[in-house]
Design a protein around this motif. Structure first.
Motif, short mmCIF file in Angstrom:
data_model
loop_
_atom_site.label_atom_id
_atom_site.label_comp_id
_atom_site.label_asym_id
_atom_site.label_seq_id
_atom_site.Cartn_x
_atom_site.Cartn_y
_atom_site.Cartn_z
N ASN A 60 4.61 -6.98 -8.11
CA ASN A 60 4.04 -7.97 -7.18
C ASN A 60 3.13 -7.32 -6.16
N ARG A 61 3.50 -6.15 -5.70
CA ARG A 61 2.65 -5.43 -4.73
C ARG A 61 1.32 -5.04 -5.37
N LYS A 64 -0.18 -6.57 -7.84
CA LYS A 64 -0.98 -7.79 -8.00
C LYS A 64 -1.68 -8.16 -6.69
N LYS A 65 -0.99 -7.99 -5.57
CA LYS A 65 -1.61 -8.28 -4.27
C LYS A 65 -2.75 -7.30 -3.99
N CYS A 66 -2.55 -6.04 -4.39
CA CYS A 66 -3.62 -5.06 -4.23
C CYS A 66 -4.85 -5.45 -5.03
N ALA A 94 -5.75 -8.39 -5.91
CA ALA A 94 -6.39 -9.54 -5.26
C ALA A 94 -7.29 -9.07 -4.12
N ASP A 95 -6.86 -8.05 -3.39
CA ASP A 95 -7.69 -7.49 -2.33
C ASP A 95 -8.94 -6.83 -2.90
N HIS A 118 -4.14 0.01 1.58
CA HIS A 118 -3.52 -1.31 1.50
C HIS A 118 -2.17 -1.27 2.21
N TYR A 122 0.72 -3.09 1.35
CA TYR A 122 1.78 -3.78 0.59
C TYR A 122 2.89 -2.83 0.19
#
Length: 297
Positions: A52-53, A55-57, A59-60, A295, A297
């Motif tokens: 999940n972390r 995936k957030k990266c 997205a950034d 990042h 996250y």
């Protein structure tokens, strides 16, 4: 103070994280011909909420609107250990596929990291043994290859050979590949391991043992070669030598998605380097900037 606040207060989320000489810092009038995301050392695995972390990266990264991705290797956590089973290795690759599924429509040009190949197969004839299976999973043309976009030529190397070097076949290919380039074509090279830089002095694992051989080849083509990217060390460093930038761009996983150790400057850091990714801007005249974005996250 939490980690996000620490990064904000130190200014590491600002444009001040741009690496490279000051002469490369501003090109207001002209626009880059390519914007490229460089991610490396993802080490995707279960645990620590790493998928999940990651995936957030990603997205950034997409907020920067890259034209494509360069992936510097160690995409999966550690398939190279002797006790890694087939199921564990396949589980890592399944996570990689799931996490990068949102990148459909983007090209991902990858190189092989030292932790990507599975050497514990029952025999060398096993289809999942070694580097050939990594090539298949990363959907690359081979363990080393090149391609051209606009007037920029991209060379992806495989340093996973004896003493961290290019094998003779690959070096001869590289010589020929650079020699055939037309004038006003500029070159970006990517290897998992640093070719030159400070990081081999600061972290285990080192860099290319054939750095002098490669340095001499690059000097011969100094009108073309502009930048060499790497990862492996989980440290962020910018070195310039003979007019060529050598950028070791940290690690998306930081301290392998863990909290860190006694040398970590902050949570999830490896030594003084926060987890992150790089964005590059390439210009028609051969100029290039490399900006590292931590990042949180």
């Amino acid at each position: 103070m939490n980690r996000r606040s620490w990064i904000r207060n130190t200014g590491l989320l600002t444009a001040a994280s741009i690496t490279g000489p000051a002469t490369n810092a501003g090109h207001v009038a002209d626009k880059p011909v390519l914007k490229i995301a460089h991610i490396t050392d993802v080490h995707i695995r279960e645990g620590d909420d790493a998928p999940n972390r990651f995936k957030k990266c990603l997205a950034d990264v997409l907020k920067h609107k890259p034209d494509f991705f360069l992936n510097g290797g160690d995409s999966i956590h550690a398939a190279d250990y002797k006790d890694v089973t087939r199921d564990t290795m396949l589980g890592y690759w399944k996570l990689w596929d799931e996490c990068t599924a949102n990148l459909k429509g983007y090209e991902i040009h990858s190189c092989i990291g030292n932790h990507d190949p599975w050497w514990a197969a029952p025999s060398k004839e096993d289809e999942m043994y070694g580097k050939n299976y990594v090539v298949k999973r990363l959907k690359t043309p081979g363990r080393y290859y090149s391609f051209t976009k606009k007037n920029w030529h991209f060379v992806i190397l495989d340093g996973n050979n004896e003493h961290v070097s290019l094998d003779d076949e690959q070096y001869q290919w590289l010589e020929a590949d650079l020699a055939k380039l037309a004038p006003e074509t500029f070159v970006l090279l990517m290897s998992h391991y640093p070719i030159l830089g400070a990081t081999p002095m600061l972290a285990g694992g080192g860099g290319h043992s054939d750095y002098k051989k490669l340095k001499n080849l690059f000097y011969k083509h100094r009108d073309k070669v502009r930048i060499c990217l790497s990862g492996h060390q989980h440290l962020q460093d910018h070195t310039e030598y003979n007019g060529i930038q050598y950028c070791c761009n940290g690690a998306m996983s930081g301290f392998w998605w863990g909290k860190g150790d006694a040398e970590s400057a902050a949570p999830n850091y490896y030594q003084e380097t926060p987890p992150g990714f790089a964005m590059l801007e390439l210009y028609a005249d051969g100029k290039v900037t490399n900006a590292y974005y931590p990042h949180a996250y």
